[in-house]
Design a protein around this motif. Structure first.
Motif, PDB file in Angstrom:
ATOM      1  N   ASP A 220       0.763  -1.157   0.010  1.00  0.00           N
ATOM      2  CA  ASP A 220       0.069  -0.216   0.089  1.00  0.00           C
ATOM      3  C   ASP A 220       0.974   1.191  -0.038  1.00  0.00           C
ATOM      4  N   VAL A 221       1.947   1.189   0.623  1.00  0.00           N
ATOM      5  CA  VAL A 221       2.810   2.305   0.718  1.00  0.00           C
ATOM      6  C   VAL A 221       3.654   2.722  -0.749  1.00  0.00           C
ATOM      7  N   ARG A 222       3.752   1.498  -1.248  1.00  0.00           N
ATOM      8  CA  ARG A 222       4.468   1.760  -2.663  1.00  0.00           C
ATOM      9  C   ARG A 222       3.544   2.045  -3.567  1.00  0.00           C
ATOM     10  N   LEU A 223       2.149   1.576  -3.426  1.00  0.00           N
ATOM     11  CA  LEU A 223       1.046   2.361  -4.462  1.00  0.00           C
ATOM     12  C   LEU A 223       0.917   3.564  -4.133  1.00  0.00           C
ATOM     13  N   ALA A 224       1.029   4.101  -2.633  1.00  0.00           N
ATOM     14  CA  ALA A 224       0.594   5.442  -2.404  1.00  0.00           C
ATOM     15  C   ALA A 224       1.829   6.291  -3.150  1.00  0.00           C
ATOM     16  N   ALA A 225       2.951   5.689  -3.448  1.00  0.00           N
ATOM     17  CA  ALA A 225       4.069   6.515  -3.773  1.00  0.00           C
ATOM     18  C   ALA A 225       3.884   6.488  -5.460  1.00  0.00           C
ATOM     19  N   VAL A 226       3.614   5.770  -5.827  1.00  0.00           N
ATOM     20  CA  VAL A 226       3.207   5.671  -7.435  1.00  0.00           C
ATOM     21  C   VAL A 226       2.120   6.781  -7.703  1.00  0.00           C
ATOM     22  N   ARG A 227       1.270   6.595  -7.102  1.00  0.00           N
ATOM     23  CA  ARG A 227       0.066   7.511  -7.330  1.00  0.00           C
ATOM     24  C   ARG A 227       0.566   9.136  -6.944  1.00  0.00           C
ATOM     25  N   PHE A 228       1.303   9.284  -6.110  1.00  0.00           N
ATOM     26  CA  PHE A 228       1.682  10.646  -5.857  1.00  0.00           C
ATOM     27  C   PHE A 228       2.690  11.004  -7.088  1.00  0.00           C
ATOM     28  N   ILE A 229       3.310  10.218  -7.647  1.00  0.00           N
ATOM     29  CA  ILE A 229       4.636  10.359  -8.634  1.00  0.00           C
ATOM     30  C   ILE A 229       3.603  10.817  -9.915  1.00  0.00           C
ATOM     31  N   THR A 230       2.582  10.095 -10.136  1.00  0.00           N
ATOM     32  CA  THR A 230       1.826  10.035 -11.280  1.00  0.00           C
ATOM     33  C   THR A 230       0.784  11.183 -11.383  1.00  0.00           C
ATOM     34  N   LEU A 231       0.839  11.890 -10.466  1.00  0.00           N
ATOM     35  CA  LEU A 231      -0.479  12.878 -10.262  1.00  0.00           C
ATOM     36  C   LEU A 231      -0.384  13.967 -11.040  1.00  0.00           C
ATOM     37  N   GLN A 232       0.754  14.319 -11.513  1.00  0.00           N
ATOM     38  CA  GLN A 232       1.137  15.313 -12.594  1.00  0.00           C
ATOM     39  C   GLN A 232       1.987  14.852 -13.939  1.00  0.00           C
ATOM     40  N   PRO A 233       1.692  15.570 -14.889  1.00  0.00           N
ATOM     41  CA  PRO A 233       2.558  15.070 -16.033  1.00  0.00           C
ATOM     42  C   PRO A 233       3.913  15.594 -16.014  1.00  0.00           C
ATOM     43  N   LEU A 234       4.757  15.203 -15.264  1.00  0.00           N
ATOM     44  CA  LEU A 234       6.031  15.889 -14.763  1.00  0.00           C
ATOM     45  C   LEU A 234       7.101  15.690 -15.887  1.00  0.00           C
ATOM     46  N   GLU A 235       6.869  14.687 -16.820  1.00  0.00           N
ATOM     47  CA  GLU A 235       7.493  14.828 -17.935  1.00  0.00           C
ATOM     48  C   GLU A 235       7.721  15.803 -18.729  1.00  0.00           C
ATOM     49  N   THR A 236       6.392  16.870 -18.767  1.00  0.00           N
ATOM     50  CA  THR A 236       6.207  18.090 -19.434  1.00  0.00           C
ATOM     51  C   THR A 236       6.279  19.140 -18.528  1.00  0.00           C
ATOM     52  N   ASP A 237       6.868  19.002 -17.500  1.00  0.00           N
ATOM     53  CA  ASP A 237       7.153  20.296 -16.430  1.00  0.00           C
ATOM     54  C   ASP A 237       7.889  21.367 -17.109  1.00  0.00           C
ATOM     55  N   GLN A 238       7.602  22.542 -16.518  1.00  0.00           N
ATOM     56  CA  GLN A 238       8.338  23.855 -17.166  1.00  0.00           C
ATOM     57  C   GLN A 238       9.997  23.412 -16.606  1.00  0.00           C
ATOM     58  N   ASP A 239      10.209  23.071 -15.628  1.00  0.00           N
ATOM     59  CA  ASP A 239      11.646  23.078 -15.220  1.00  0.00           C
ATOM     60  C   ASP A 239      12.257  21.906 -15.745  1.00  0.00           C
ATOM     61  N   MET A 240      13.427  22.041 -16.406  1.00  0.00           N
ATOM     62  CA  MET A 240      14.202  20.893 -17.155  1.00  0.00           C
ATOM     63  C   MET A 240      14.859  19.749 -16.051  1.00  0.00           C
ATOM     64  N   SER A 241      15.096  20.213 -14.934  1.00  0.00           N
ATOM     65  CA  SER A 241      15.590  19.232 -14.020  1.00  0.00           C
ATOM     66  C   SER A 241      14.475  18.343 -13.601  1.00  0.00           C
ATOM     67  N   VAL A 242      13.316  18.995 -13.345  1.00  0.00           N
ATOM     68  CA  VAL A 242      11.844  17.875 -13.136  1.00  0.00           C
ATOM     69  C   VAL A 242      11.685  17.118 -14.043  1.00  0.00           C
ATOM     70  N   ARG A 243      11.679  17.457 -15.472  1.00  0.00           N
ATOM     71  CA  ARG A 243      11.350  16.683 -16.621  1.00  0.00           C
ATOM     72  C   ARG A 243      12.677  15.453 -16.668  1.00  0.00           C
ATOM     73  N   SER A 244      13.590  15.984 -16.575  1.00  0.00           N
ATOM     74  CA  SER A 244      14.826  14.797 -16.637  1.00  0.00           C
ATOM     75  C   SER A 244      14.792  13.868 -15.295  1.00  0.00           C
ATOM     76  N   LEU A 245      14.358  14.320 -14.273  1.00  0.00           N
ATOM     77  CA  LEU A 245      14.104  13.266 -13.247  1.00  0.00           C
ATOM     78  C   LEU A 245      13.156  12.164 -13.456  1.00  0.00           C
ATOM     79  N   ALA A 246      11.959  12.943 -13.707  1.00  0.00           N
ATOM     80  CA  ALA A 246      10.654  12.106 -14.178  1.00  0.00           C
ATOM     81  C   ALA A 246      11.125  11.032 -14.970  1.00  0.00           C
ATOM     82  N   ALA A 247      11.869  11.678 -16.203  1.00  0.00           N
ATOM     83  CA  ALA A 247      12.054  10.672 -17.215  1.00  0.00           C
ATOM     84  C   ALA A 247      12.886   9.554 -16.744  1.00  0.00           C
ATOM     85  N   GLN A 248      13.882   9.902 -16.033  1.00  0.00           N
ATOM     86  CA  GLN A 248      14.676   8.741 -15.324  1.00  0.00           C
ATOM     87  C   GLN A 248      14.082   7.888 -14.494  1.00  0.00           C
ATOM     88  N   THR A 249      13.106   8.324 -13.777  1.00  0.00           N
ATOM     89  CA  THR A 249      12.181   7.308 -12.508  1.00  0.00           C
ATOM     90  C   THR A 249      11.243   6.595 -13.420  1.00  0.00           C
TER      91      THR A 249
END
Length: 274
Positions: A220-249
């Motif tokens: 349940d904790v793992r699922l909570a983490a996944v839901r949190f990470i996928t709440l936003q389209p981070l790979e299209t975030d305005q910040d390059m570092s966020v997009r890069s980290l999201a892609a790596q994840t």
């Protein structure tokens, strides 16, 4: 035993001088009145020494919280809670700010009792803060938001409830009314989105904090983490570092299909992440 300890000083002196003890104290394992009083006096003196010299003991206790055994860590937290309760609030407040960061790693202990005690201690520290230390404490507790959010999915009900209470305490300190509202109405599924919306500047930090929870022993904790990470389209975030980290994840998760723990996570991830 309590009645014996409450006897008058003259009666205790008489017993000591005569070398006699009441019949109730002759049973095996029962200390004499004199011994009991000495022990109590020693405990009082020790407690007073802890209170007077807390700054001297504090570095050692913090070291134990970092490197000690789990059972010893729990004892240290109990001692700290007792000592802080005897300090003047201004002094207790300053120490509380120092301790908060040391508690965060304990939220993820393998021992459920230590998880619960550390989270309850965290809530207690929030209550000790005076106005002059509020700014420093607000900065420290920001790092607790994500761990507490995930621990609300803990398989141990008392840990999950302690996490909710701790988050409520943080929301009050931060004067974050929306978070308070969601917690009080138990609209828990909205908390992650609320957190991301309120603190977009911390998105990268939150993502970094989330990664270890993708390998948490509890499903349940793992699922909570996944839901949190996928709440936003981070790979299209305005910040390059966020997009890069999201892609790596994303690549990291998809490259580990053979791990039993990750299969359920990957299924959720594939459904939620474009």
């Amino acid at each position: 035993m309590l009645s014996l300890l409450l006897q008058s000083p003259s009666r205790q002196a008489e017993l000591e001088q005569s070398g006699h003890e009441p019949d109730g104290e002759r049973h095996q394992g029962c200390p004499s009145v004199v011994t009991a009083n000495l022990l109590l006096g020693g405990l009082v003196g020790l407690s007073e020494a802890w209170v007077r010299n807390i700054e001297v003991f504090l570095p050692g206790m913090m070291k134990i919280l970092q490197d000690g055994r789990e059972d010893v860590k729990m004892k240290i937290l109990v001692v700290l809670g007792n000592v802080l309760g005897q300090l003047q609030k201004r002094k207790a407040s300053s120490i509380a700010v120092q301790l908060v960061a040391r508690l965060l790693p304990l939220f993820d202990s393998e021992c459920s009792e230590l998880r619960e005690i550390s989270i309850c201690m965290f809530t207690h520290l929030l209550e000790l803060v005076v106005w002059r230390d509020e700014k420093r404490m607000r900065k420290e507790v920001q790092r607790a938001l994500v761990p507490l959010l995930f621990r609300m999915s803990d398989q141990t009900p008392s840990v999950a409830e302690a996490s909710r209470e701790a988050l409520l305490g943080v929301s009050e300190l931060l004067r974050w009314k929306t978070l308070q509202h969601l917690l009080k109405r138990e609209r828990l599924w909205e908390l992650g989105a609320c957190l991301l919306k309120k603190s977009r500047s911390r998105t990268e930090e939150y993502l970094q904090q989330s990664l270890p929870y993708l390998q948490d022993p509890q499903n349940d904790v793992r699922l909570a983490a996944v839901r949190f990470i996928t709440l936003q389209p981070l790979e299209t975030d305005q910040d390059m570092s966020v997009r890069s980290l999201a892609a790596q994840t994303t690549l990291f998760l998809r490259s580990r299909p053979m791990q039993p723990r990750s299969r359920g996570i990957l299924g959720v991830l594939c459904c939620c992440w474009p």
